[in-house]
Design a protein around this motif. Structure first.
Motif, PDB file in Angstrom:
ATOM      1  N   ALA B 120     -51.971 -52.182  33.390  1.00  0.00           N
ATOM      2  CA  ALA B 120     -53.148 -51.331  33.187  1.00  0.00           C
ATOM      3  C   ALA B 120     -53.121 -50.139  34.142  1.00  0.00           C
ATOM      4  CB  ALA B 120     -54.426 -52.140  33.380  1.00  0.00           C
ATOM      5  N   VAL B 121     -52.705 -50.372  35.382  1.00  0.00           N
ATOM      6  CA  VAL B 121     -52.639 -49.269  36.341  1.00  0.00           C
ATOM      7  C   VAL B 121     -51.599 -48.254  35.888  1.00  0.00           C
ATOM      8  CG1 VAL B 121     -51.897 -48.665  38.674  1.00  0.00           C
ATOM      9  CG2 VAL B 121     -53.510 -50.518  38.331  1.00  0.00           C
ATOM     10  N   THR B 122     -50.454 -48.752  35.448  1.00  0.00           N
ATOM     11  CA  THR B 122     -49.410 -47.856  34.961  1.00  0.00           C
ATOM     12  C   THR B 122     -49.925 -47.002  33.808  1.00  0.00           C
ATOM     13  OG1 THR B 122     -47.838 -49.577  35.526  1.00  0.00           O
ATOM     14  CG2 THR B 122     -47.027 -47.778  34.156  1.00  0.00           C
ATOM     15  N   ALA B 123     -50.646 -47.633  32.886  1.00  0.00           N
ATOM     16  CA  ALA B 123     -51.140 -46.894  31.724  1.00  0.00           C
ATOM     17  C   ALA B 123     -52.258 -45.930  32.118  1.00  0.00           C
ATOM     18  CB  ALA B 123     -51.638 -47.871  30.659  1.00  0.00           C
ATOM     19  N   ALA B 124     -53.209 -46.419  32.905  1.00  0.00           N
ATOM     20  CA  ALA B 124     -54.392 -45.603  33.206  1.00  0.00           C
ATOM     21  C   ALA B 124     -54.043 -44.386  34.051  1.00  0.00           C
ATOM     22  CB  ALA B 124     -55.449 -46.447  33.920  1.00  0.00           C
ATOM     23  N   THR B 125     -53.049 -44.523  34.939  1.00  0.00           N
ATOM     24  CA  THR B 125     -52.693 -43.371  35.756  1.00  0.00           C
ATOM     25  C   THR B 125     -51.879 -42.357  34.952  1.00  0.00           C
ATOM     26  OG1 THR B 125     -50.830 -44.648  36.603  1.00  0.00           O
ATOM     27  CG2 THR B 125     -52.770 -44.517  37.994  1.00  0.00           C
ATOM     28  N   ARG B 126     -51.485 -42.743  33.755  1.00  0.00           N
ATOM     29  CA  ARG B 126     -50.814 -41.790  32.861  1.00  0.00           C
ATOM     30  C   ARG B 126     -51.598 -41.686  31.573  1.00  0.00           C
ATOM     31  NH1 ARG B 126     -47.687 -44.737  35.596  1.00  0.00           N
ATOM     32  NH2 ARG B 126     -45.753 -44.062  36.580  1.00  0.00           N
ATOM     33  N   GLN B 127     -52.909 -41.526  31.698  1.00  0.00           N
ATOM     34  CA  GLN B 127     -53.757 -41.546  30.519  1.00  0.00           C
ATOM     35  C   GLN B 127     -53.279 -40.556  29.465  1.00  0.00           C
ATOM     36  OE1 GLN B 127     -57.785 -40.417  31.190  1.00  0.00           O
ATOM     37  NE2 GLN B 127     -58.501 -41.252  29.266  1.00  0.00           N
ATOM     38  N   TYR B 128     -53.295 -41.024  28.215  1.00  0.00           N
ATOM     39  CA  TYR B 128     -52.893 -40.234  27.040  1.00  0.00           C
ATOM     40  C   TYR B 128     -51.409 -39.908  26.998  1.00  0.00           C
ATOM     41  CZ  TYR B 128     -57.913 -39.629  26.804  1.00  0.00           C
ATOM     42  OH  TYR B 128     -59.256 -39.852  26.786  1.00  0.00           O
ATOM     43  N   SER B 129     -50.611 -40.483  27.915  1.00  0.00           N
ATOM     44  CA  SER B 129     -49.175 -40.246  27.829  1.00  0.00           C
ATOM     45  C   SER B 129     -48.584 -41.226  26.809  1.00  0.00           C
ATOM     46  CB  SER B 129     -48.527 -40.486  29.183  1.00  0.00           C
ATOM     47  OG  SER B 129     -48.581 -41.875  29.471  1.00  0.00           O
ATOM     48  N   ARG B 130     -47.284 -41.130  26.597  1.00  0.00           N
ATOM     49  CA  ARG B 130     -46.639 -42.046  25.662  1.00  0.00           C
ATOM     50  C   ARG B 130     -46.688 -43.479  26.185  1.00  0.00           C
ATOM     51  NH1 ARG B 130     -41.382 -38.857  23.966  1.00  0.00           N
ATOM     52  NH2 ARG B 130     -42.709 -37.046  23.627  1.00  0.00           N
ATOM     53  N   VAL B 131     -46.526 -43.613  27.516  1.00  0.00           N
ATOM     54  CA  VAL B 131     -46.589 -44.943  28.121  1.00  0.00           C
ATOM     55  C   VAL B 131     -47.958 -45.571  27.856  1.00  0.00           C
ATOM     56  CG1 VAL B 131     -46.562 -46.203  30.306  1.00  0.00           C
ATOM     57  CG2 VAL B 131     -44.984 -44.299  29.945  1.00  0.00           C
ATOM     58  N   ASP B 132     -49.009 -44.787  28.093  1.00  0.00           N
ATOM     59  CA  ASP B 132     -50.368 -45.268  27.885  1.00  0.00           C
ATOM     60  C   ASP B 132     -50.565 -45.658  26.423  1.00  0.00           C
ATOM     61  OD1 ASP B 132     -53.038 -45.833  28.453  1.00  0.00           O
ATOM     62  OD2 ASP B 132     -53.673 -43.809  27.923  1.00  0.00           O
ATOM     63  N   PHE B 133     -50.123 -44.805  25.544  1.00  0.00           N
ATOM     64  CA  PHE B 133     -50.260 -45.076  24.116  1.00  0.00           C
ATOM     65  C   PHE B 133     -49.528 -46.366  23.743  1.00  0.00           C
ATOM     66  CE2 PHE B 133     -48.926 -44.466  19.673  1.00  0.00           C
ATOM     67  CZ  PHE B 133     -50.171 -44.297  19.096  1.00  0.00           C
ATOM     68  N   GLY B 134     -48.296 -46.516  24.276  1.00  0.00           N
ATOM     69  CA  GLY B 134     -47.514 -47.720  23.999  1.00  0.00           C
ATOM     70  C   GLY B 134     -48.209 -48.975  24.499  1.00  0.00           C
ATOM     71  N   VAL B 135     -48.745 -48.912  25.718  1.00  0.00           N
ATOM     72  CA  VAL B 135     -49.426 -50.069  26.287  1.00  0.00           C
ATOM     73  C   VAL B 135     -50.654 -50.429  25.459  1.00  0.00           C
ATOM     74  CG1 VAL B 135     -50.844 -50.811  28.250  1.00  0.00           C
ATOM     75  CG2 VAL B 135     -48.607 -49.782  28.646  1.00  0.00           C
ATOM     76  N   MET B 136     -51.421 -49.416  25.093  1.00  0.00           N
ATOM     77  CA  MET B 136     -52.637 -49.667  24.317  1.00  0.00           C
ATOM     78  C   MET B 136     -52.310 -50.295  22.967  1.00  0.00           C
ATOM     79  SD  MET B 136     -55.697 -48.294  25.437  1.00  0.00           S
ATOM     80  CE  MET B 136     -56.416 -47.174  24.243  1.00  0.00           C
ATOM     81  N   SER B 137     -51.330 -49.723  22.265  1.00  0.00           N
ATOM     82  CA  SER B 137     -51.023 -50.274  20.939  1.00  0.00           C
ATOM     83  C   SER B 137     -50.455 -51.673  21.083  1.00  0.00           C
ATOM     84  CB  SER B 137     -50.048 -49.398  20.147  1.00  0.00           C
ATOM     85  OG  SER B 137     -49.845 -48.176  20.749  1.00  0.00           O
ATOM     86  N   GLY B 138     -49.580 -51.862  22.094  1.00  0.00           N
ATOM     87  CA  GLY B 138     -49.003 -53.189  22.313  1.00  0.00           C
ATOM     88  C   GLY B 138     -50.083 -54.221  22.574  1.00  0.00           C
ATOM     89  N   ALA B 139     -51.044 -53.878  23.431  1.00  0.00           N
ATOM     90  CA  ALA B 139     -52.092 -54.828  23.786  1.00  0.00           C
ATOM     91  C   ALA B 139     -52.995 -55.113  22.589  1.00  0.00           C
ATOM     92  CB  ALA B 139     -52.907 -54.304  24.961  1.00  0.00           C
ATOM     93  N   LEU B 140     -53.339 -54.056  21.843  1.00  0.00           N
ATOM     94  CA  LEU B 140     -54.199 -54.253  20.675  1.00  0.00           C
ATOM     95  C   LEU B 140     -53.511 -55.135  19.641  1.00  0.00           C
ATOM     96  CD1 LEU B 140     -55.823 -50.750  20.185  1.00  0.00           C
ATOM     97  CD2 LEU B 140     -57.024 -52.937  20.330  1.00  0.00           C
ATOM     98  N   LEU B 141     -52.241 -54.846  19.417  1.00  0.00           N
ATOM     99  CA  LEU B 141     -51.479 -55.626  18.442  1.00  0.00           C
ATOM    100  C   LEU B 141     -51.361 -57.070  18.931  1.00  0.00           C
ATOM    101  CD1 LEU B 141     -49.648 -55.418  15.836  1.00  0.00           C
ATOM    102  CD2 LEU B 141     -47.736 -55.290  17.424  1.00  0.00           C
TER     103      LEU B 141
END
Ligand code: ADP
Ligand code: MG
Lengths: 337, 322
Positions: B120-141
């Motif tokens: 979450a820290v990795t994603a949130a500190t790169r909000q709206y980046s590809r990493v963040d997008f990947g983490v969000m979709s992965g978690a939702l899925l």
């Protein structure tokens, strides 16, 4: 704008440009800004809300928020270029040589750490001292900003303090490591009127005691009248006029500076009654910075604007000692834009 | 209010809650009818006398109110009755099967907590980046995948194809792996723990990321940066701890309900835990087990909620007990 014979400025900002790259377009929040701060001087940075003052201040610490990028210019501070320093070197500048006081004291302290904890952390980090020495320094600063029983306050949490007290703590935090420059971004805007004067007096007193320079950011001409040695007026990401405070108030040259002064409540006017809430305001709206007006950015609201103001963006022109103005009607030259 | 008085008041409330739950579950089971009659109804050759005798043995001939108080009195004395299906003391069963459930739940919660904070820290500190997008979709899925599906995939890959981890049970029945009971036990835990951790991580990551994004917007984060603290310290010391506060509640629920929330995992991996036992007990109307397990789960949840509230007071100075 260094005057001949004047000391080298502590801070020298040249043609600074900071743009936000958003989905809606490029926001030209800061678009060619020049100003300088001399040692132990207070520079008032004045302009309506949205004119780019906060973005400018944060950029001085190289902390402009995403999606902003510095797209041009130089920031020389203590003889070094801030914009080319490494991130590690910047942590040695921030809080130690250049510190900031934020606009809203209610939100600028971490709610879950005690005052002693969060201020002590900064001293220990910069000065490489132990907890006892750190706490001693914090206690001393809290006393200097007028907090009673500072030793006991160390253990208090932000929510236990009033707004004015919090802002005093924030000022103490900025001065912990004896910085050469303090950026105060609207330090009194969110405080009660009675507290505002106290905080401004405190800033003046501490600035002398610590021999610090200050950039005082505000939208309030009344505040700079009281505080600033020199004043820089900003509009829509550009500088309109810079002069010493007396000149700005006695003979303002830029039409925007004049408008700001006219919108200021005066003691000789009787605003005491229900007029108080109907202060004169500058006609028109602040511009959209994605597609700023062509030519001079103030021309759509300017009573003096002529046809050329719509085409040509004025450059700063020195019109007196330490007095520059960017207005075609005052002799500025410029380029079509 | 003093913390002792607060805890005493909460404990009294908890006892009332547990009693309430016991009444409800008892009433529900009774509404189904006499379990002995239902279970034995289709057996050929069973006589009414036999059914009556067995019912008497389990006290089922008494009126419900009497039976409830007998049950309650026994529970207070530490006796949860005897399982109809296993013919063992329910108290002992809850203990052994409960330990097995905790053995996979506690590591799963701890692992997912650490993983979720990091991701979450990795994603949130790169909000709206590809990493963040990947983490969000992965978690939702991940969150929306059916549990048994993930379990089956784990078994297919790690047991069937790669042959690394066993696919069922908590211990080897014949030869122990590597000749050691401890390693054998740990080896069996890997896949069920992975499955539980997978879902916890997905949910905790989403929760933690949105809190982090929120906290990182605050002025005190910018102020910490402006004070010269390095970014790592700003993120981990100043942002994570604030972002973690709302996660505490969810964590309390994860721990509190852990005995009852692994039935799918325990079924897929034939893990001898309480979730598995609960499903069996309900299918076979093993009402002493149903009652006992419901009680244990309720007591755990109530305790975890109390501990969560105390943790809040310790971590967030703004909260006062009232
Ligand atoms: N996160 C952001 N995204 C896009 N534009 C922004 C953002 N933050 C500030 N701006 C733009 O920058 C301009 C200057 O903002 P700011 O420096 O906060 O003004 P001031 O402090 O003078 O009130 C604003 O007009 C706004 O449009
Ligand atoms: Mg601002």
């Amino acid at each position: 704008m260094t005057e001949p014979g004047a000391a080298r400025p502590l801070l020298d900002v040249r043609d600074l440009r900071v743009h936000f790259f958003t989905g809606a377009g490029i926001v030209r929040a800061v678009d060619g800004v020049d100003f300088a701060v001399q040692p132990q001087e207070t520079l008032g940075l004045v302009g309506e809300s949205g004119s780019g003052k906060t973005v400018t201040s944060l950029t001085l610490l190289r902390l402009s928020p995403r999606p902003a990028r510095v797209v041009g210019g130089r920031i020389d501070f203590e003889g070094e270029d801030i914009l080319t320093k490494s991130e590690k070197a910047m942590t040695g500048v921030r809080g130690k040589r250049m510190a900031m006081v934020f606009q809203n004291p209610a939100y600028s302290l971490n709610p879950i750490y005690s005052i002693g904890d969060q201020l002590g952390e900064i001293v220990r980090w910069h000065e490489k001292v132990g907890r006892r020495e750190g706490d001693a320094r914090v206690t001393e600063l809290l006393r200097l900003v007028g907090i009673t029983d500072p030793g006991a306050r160390l253990r208090q949490f932000p929510h236990e303090l009033s707004g004015g007290m919090k802002q005093r703590v924030c000022i103490a935090r900025a001065l912990l490591c004896n910085p050469a420059l303090v950026l105060a971004d609207e330090p009194t805007t969110n405080l009660d009127v009675t507290i505002q004067a106290q905080i401004l007096d405190l800033l003046l007193e501490l600035k002398d005691r610590f021999r610090t320079s200050m950039v005082l950011v505000t939208h309030d001409m009344g505040v700079v009248a009281r505080m600033a040695d020199r004043i820089t007026v900003m509009y829509a990401g550009r500088i309109c006029e810079t002069a010493d405070a007396r000149t700005i108030f006695r003979s303002p040259q830029h039409p925007y500076t004049r408008a700001l002064l006219e919108s200021m409540p005066r003691v000789d006017h009787s605003y005491a009654r229900d007029d108080a809430r109907r202060l004169p305001v500058i006609a028109g709206r602040p511009p959209n910075l994605i597609e700023p007006p062509t030519g001079c950015r103030f021309h759509p609201r300017c009573p003096e604007a002529g046809e050329e103001c719509r085409r040509i963006m004025p450059e700063p022109k020195a019109i007196g000692p330490g007095h520059t103005v960017s207005c075609l009607k005052r002799g500025s030259s410029g380029v079509a834009a | 209010m003093g913390i002792t008085r607060y805890i005493v008041r909460r404990l009294m409330f908890s006892v009332a809650l547990v009693l309430g739950v016991s009444v409800i579950i008892f009433t529900l089971i009774n509404a189904i009818g006499n379990p002995v009659e239902i279970l034995l109804a289709d057996r050929p050759g069973i006589t009414q006398e036999a059914i009556d005798a067995i019912s008497r043995y389990y006290n089922l001939d008494q009126p419900p109110l009497i039976r409830y108080f007998v049950w309650l009195w026994n529970v207070v004395r530490g006796d949860f009755g005897t399982s109809i299906v296993y013919n063992q003391p329910v108290g002992d069963m809850l203990f052994t099967w409960g330990l097995e459930t905790m053995k996979i739940q506690i590591p799963a919660i701890l692992i997912s907590l650490v993983a979720a904070i990091f991701i979450a820290v990795t994603a949130a500190t790169r909000q709206y980046s590809r990493v963040d997008f990947g983490v969000m979709s992965g978690a939702l899925l991940g969150q929306s995948l059916p549990g048994f599906f993930v379990g089956i995939i784990l078994i297919l890959v790690f047991s069937y194809w790669l042959g690394i981890f066993p696919s069922y049970g908590a211990y080897s029945t014949r030869r122990m792996l590597m000749g050691s009971g401890l390693i054998d036990g740990l080896w069996h835990m890997v896949l069920p723990v992975a499955m539980l951790a997978f879902f916890n991580t997905a949910t905790l990551t989403l929760l933690m990321r949105s809190n982090m994004v929120d906290v990182l917007r605050h002025d005190f984060i910018m102020a910490a940066r402006a004070s010269g603290l390095p970014e790592r310290r700003v993120v981990y010391r100043h942002a994570v701890r604030n972002a973690f506060i709302p996660v505490l509640t969810y964590l309390g629920i994860l721990f509190g309900l852990m005995l009852g929330t692994a039935p799918v995992t325990e079924t897929v991996f034939t893990w001898p835990g309480l979730g598995f036992l609960y499903i069996q007990a309900i299918q076979q109307l093993d009402y002493p087990v149903i009652m006992g397990e419901t009680m244990i789960i309720t007591v755990m949840l109530v305790t975890a909620t109390l501990l969560t509230d105390i943790a809040y007071v310790l971590i967030d100075p703004r909260i006062r007990l009232e």
